[in-house]
Design an enzyme around this catalytic site. Structure first.
Site, PDB file in Angstrom:
ATOM      1  N   SER A 258      -0.608 -58.144  26.632  1.00  0.00           N
ATOM      2  CA  SER A 258      -1.332 -58.744  25.695  1.00  0.00           C
ATOM      3  C   SER A 258       0.738 -57.861  24.427  1.00  0.00           C
ATOM      4  O   SER A 258       1.451 -56.943  25.396  1.00  0.00           O
ATOM      5  CB  SER A 258      -1.957 -58.442  24.685  1.00  0.00           C
ATOM      6  N   LYS A 259      -0.094 -58.055  23.652  1.00  0.00           N
ATOM      7  CA  LYS A 259       1.296 -57.275  21.993  1.00  0.00           C
ATOM      8  C   LYS A 259       0.667 -55.962  22.422  1.00  0.00           C
ATOM      9  O   LYS A 259       1.346 -55.065  22.233  1.00  0.00           O
ATOM     10  CB  LYS A 259       0.709 -57.741  21.237  1.00  0.00           C
ATOM     11  N   ARG A 260      -0.354 -55.589  22.805  1.00  0.00           N
ATOM     12  CA  ARG A 260      -0.819 -54.423  23.195  1.00  0.00           C
ATOM     13  C   ARG A 260       0.046 -52.965  23.882  1.00  0.00           C
ATOM     14  O   ARG A 260       0.159 -52.011  23.592  1.00  0.00           O
ATOM     15  CB  ARG A 260      -2.306 -54.561  22.691  1.00  0.00           C
ATOM     16  N   ASN A 261       0.166 -54.212  24.950  1.00  0.00           N
ATOM     17  CA  ASN A 261       0.757 -52.922  26.053  1.00  0.00           C
ATOM     18  C   ASN A 261       1.779 -53.614  26.474  1.00  0.00           C
ATOM     19  O   ASN A 261       2.484 -53.169  27.298  1.00  0.00           O
ATOM     20  CB  ASN A 261      -0.533 -53.282  27.816  1.00  0.00           C
ATOM     21  N   GLY A 262       2.453 -54.149  25.529  1.00  0.00           N
ATOM     22  CA  GLY A 262       4.359 -54.289  26.284  1.00  0.00           C
ATOM     23  C   GLY A 262       4.315 -55.433  24.828  1.00  0.00           C
ATOM     24  O   GLY A 262       3.937 -55.866  24.506  1.00  0.00           O
TER      25      GLY A 262
END
Ligand code: GLU
Length: 486
Positions: A258-262
């Site tokens: 997701s945007k959070r982890n990459g």
């Protein structure tokens, strides 16, 4: 059975933003499967939610897929026998099927308000029951219906889910069973007459004669509802599309990507300078393998070797380091003119060059010295900017380094050594500087060349120094060295 017919697979994104790594991996597998089997790939835009899917996102999705080298046989801009291929242009079709389902008793009008549904769901949760529609409007009397209508309620159309279970063989995960007590009656059309995803996707897969649905695992749980729609449409079980649900792509932290982890949007990879062939190479091997442990694969090889059997059913882990390594390999493999054509847009959009012939010729001469050193195309900008500025600006750290007395000594000695140099080429520059700084001043190479590098390029990271100096030319090098002497 489906396998005797021409294979028709589809990629059906809902572009509510830029396509991301997961979408592209799905598209690539859909494409590879269609090409491997000599079948057709349909590209369909699922844009019934026009508030979130915009024309701009659709255009960008098409552009991204084309940039990656994918093509399709039917789709919004190529047409085809089962169009239109934008769901927003097929609304009448969904309305008509929903009415047919109503007429046949497969679906019913449901007048429950959102508040009522929420209250009953809450009660289900409290009673530890699975939350879901409880079937209240399945058997309304005509009096009840009149009463609701008199209250001005507008119904949704809900599909009746019979008792029992749905069983199908997923081509990746094998036999899958959904018990219907966990698949409540579901909405097909909202009260405003707009269709829901489950209706539109199932109707289109049937009408577009899709034989194989390869898509992300997140959609596995919607499959029994889609199969219910096929049944209501009167499709024989032997003609249902086959399903293959691709494993999730996880980030390195093991959470779903997701945007959070990459960085997940492909537009970002493009801006960073990942080559399309590197992205495709990397994503092709993310959850699929040709049976050996190769890390390099071309699109042709992918088409030749792709089978669903070799898709792994466990989640794949996205590894930026691996992608970068592949990108570096692909950059090194580029022919000079190809490398040039791909580098120029980065330099132009960063304002490093305007693109006149002289600049392009200099970039062309400079590229071979950085080809081994970059892993993202965007690095051509910091690497080559020094060639296109009148004078270099030092950042704080570099400025302080140049001002040190040892650096000043090195730069002054370099100037003296270079001023009298006969031929301005990297071999002679190197010989002269080694003689002056290493033999003459007794310095280690790092201490000797570091300050010169900063004076010439403005940074302690640059392409190889002597080649850089040859490219920059005698006059400009001497001017930069002089102005670094305080
Ligand atoms: N439009 C759906 C999505 O983007 C995919 C539909 C499907 O592949 O069945 O999530």
């Amino acid at each position: 059975m489906a396998n005797q017919k021409e294979i028709r697979t589809r990629f059906a994104p809902s572009p509510t933003g830029d396509l991301h790594v997961g979408n592209i991996r799905t598209a690539l597998f859909d494409w590879a499967y269609a090409r491997h089997t000599g079948g057709k790939l349909i590209f369909r835009i699922e844009d019934t939610d026009r508030e979130r899917v915009t024309d701009e996102y659709i255009a960008r999705a098409i552009d991204t897929l084309r940039w990656l080298g994918l093509n399709w046989d039917e789709g919004p801009e190529v047409g085809g026998p089962y169009g239109p291929y934008l769901q927003s242009q097929r609304l009448d079709i969904y309305t008509e099927w929903a009415s047919t389902f109503l007429k046949n008793g497969d679906a019913y009008n449901c007048y429950c308000s959102t508040e009522e549904l929420e209250a009953r769901r809450e009660a289900q949760r409290e009673a530890n029951q699975a939350p879901g529609y409880d079937g209240k409007c399945r058997t309304l009397t005509s009096e009840e219906i009149s009463k609701y209508q008199a209250e001005g309620r507008k119904p949704v159309i809900r599909m009746r889910m019979p008792d029992g279970e749905t069983r199908f063989t997923d081509l990746i995960r094998g036999e899958v069973v959904f018990e219907h007590k966990y698949v409540p009656d579901f909405v097909l059309m909202r009260a405003d007459g707009s269709p829901l995803y489950t209706l539109a996707v199932a109707v289109d897969d049937v009408l577009m004669k899709v034989t194989h649905v390869l898509r992300g695992e997140d959609l596995l749980s919607s499959t029994p509802r889609q199969i219910r729609v096929y049944q209501a449409m009167g499709v024989a079980p032997a003609d249902f599309p086959e399903f293959a649900h691709l494993p999730f792509v996880m980030g390195t932290d093991n959470a779903k990507l997701s945007k959070r982890n990459g960085e997940v949007s492909i537009a970002w990879y493009r801006e960073e300078g990942f080559l399309p062939e590197a992205i495709c190479n990397y994503l092709a091997l993310l959850g699929w393998s040709p049976g050996d442990d190769r890390e390099n694969i071309t699109m042709d090889e992918l088409v030749q070797l792709f089978t669903i059997e070799r898709v792994n059913s466990s989640p794949a882990r996205f590894d930026m380091k691996k992608l970068e390594a592949i990108n570096g390999d692909k950059i090194r493999a580029l022919e000079l003119d190809d490398f040039l054509n791909r580098a120029l847009p980065f330099l132009k959009s960063a304002g490093v060059i305007k693109g006149d012939d002289e600049e392009v010729a200099l970039v062309r001469r400079a590229l071979p010295i950085i080809q081994e050193r970059i892993v993202r195309m965007k690095e051509v900008v910091p690497m080559l900017s020094f060639l296109f500025v009148d004078s270099v600006k030092f950042d704080e750290e570099s400025g302080a380094k140049v001002a040190e007395s040892d650096s000043q000594r090195v730069i002054t000695a370099s100037l003296t050594a270079l001023e009298g140099l006969g031929n301005w080429n990297h071999q002679e520059i190197e010989v002269a500087l080694r003689a002056a700084l290493i033999d003459g001043l007794g310095l280690k190479p790092r201490n000797a060349f570091g300050p010169v590098r900063i004076a010439i390029t403005g940074s302690h990271i640059s392409p190889p120094l002597f080649e850089s100096m040859e490219l920059l030319g005698r006059e400009r090098c001497l001017t930069r060295l002089k102005s670094a002497v305080s």
